[in-house]
Design an enzyme around this catalytic site. Sequence first.
Site, PDB file in Angstrom:
ATOM      1  N   LYS A 195       0.853  -1.190   0.000  1.00 43.12           N
ATOM      2  CA  LYS A 195       0.000   0.000   0.000  1.00 43.12           C
ATOM      3  C   LYS A 195       0.885   1.236   0.000  1.00 43.12           C
ATOM      4  CE  LYS A 195      -3.548   2.292   2.779  1.00 43.12           C
ATOM      5  NZ  LYS A 195      -4.547   2.096   3.839  1.00 43.12           N
ATOM      6  N   LYS A 247      -2.370  -1.375  -3.781  1.00 42.26           N
ATOM      7  CA  LYS A 247      -3.242  -0.220  -3.644  1.00 42.26           C
ATOM      8  C   LYS A 247      -2.402   1.035  -3.726  1.00 42.26           C
ATOM      9  CE  LYS A 247      -6.169   2.008  -0.298  1.00 42.26           C
ATOM     10  NZ  LYS A 247      -6.631   2.059   1.060  1.00 42.26           N
TER      11      LYS A 247
END
Length: 325
Positions: A195, A247
């Site tokens: 992420k 992400k």
Amino acid sequence: MNPTDFRFRRLRRTAALRALVRETHLTTDDLILPLFVQEGIDKPVAIDSMPGVVRYPENQLAEAVKSAWALGIRAVLLFGVSEHKDDKGSDTWREDGLLARMVRAAKAAAPDMIVISDNCFCEYTSHGHCGVVADDDVDNDKTLKNLQKQVVNCARAGVDMIAPSGMQDGMVNAIREALDSNGFPHLPVMSYSTKFASAFYGPFRDAVDSNFKGSRNTYQMDSANGREALAESMQDEAEGADILMVKPGLAYLDVLASIRAHSVRPLAVYHVSGEYAMIKASAAAGVIDERAVVLETMLAFKRAGADLIITYYATDIALWLQGTD
Ligand code: PBG
């Protein structure tokens, strides 16, 4: 035949031929729908930066889950917007806290729905950081202790999958240990394994009504780093993550492809709030075809190596794939 004369167009002549040789497919089974629930409201509240997305009052979560189920969506990811914030996010490990209540309500509404909890603290802390703050930074190991309490709370409430999004080192190990020693060895972990600290989360901060002003650069990843991005996901796989994740999505397709090449685990991608908002804004300006751009984006995720897609477009896509809109 001269080998330089190969004609690619022979398999593009008709729709049936193109379908026959299509390499990548998108189905409703691939989709995970994020849902926002806010304490203390009695009507859905529109999120200005994300047209079409709302925060539901708690008593309308059941209905939202049921309508997703009716469209063929089989997985939801729950986010709470808390009125009970403190410096640790202790509401997340209370049996009667918002996170546990959302899980119970979603499971009761559609028992076969895969109910996934976003396991973080930022929506429940007064300072908006993803854990316990000490010396102006998030304390990794203190946060892990609280995360263990949080995930056991979600498990007891009936959650089907744990999705830690806080980017603390060792989080999958800590979660696995807590789940296994409390009678939940069967519960899978979908880790937000890679992420990035991304400007594409801007509208999400609006969605969760965050007053967060700082940066998450000491725990989320530097968007410049591709090798480290792979190492982050491989580390979570080694710790026992059942599903890995990248992400945001569109700006990180190279990362998806590299993790795909190194892991046999299922791989998810999060099509984040800013990506959603960009498509919405350009569609509203009349400069792109929304449906075509969304479907092309989803196919790009799958082509790059994603098996699962978390997207605010999930319900639209389900309708488009049915051809009933
Ligand atoms: C919480 C969390 C965030 C998102 C999902 N979980 C925000 C952040 O890390 O700052 C972003 C989702 C989106 O932008 O759609 N840690």
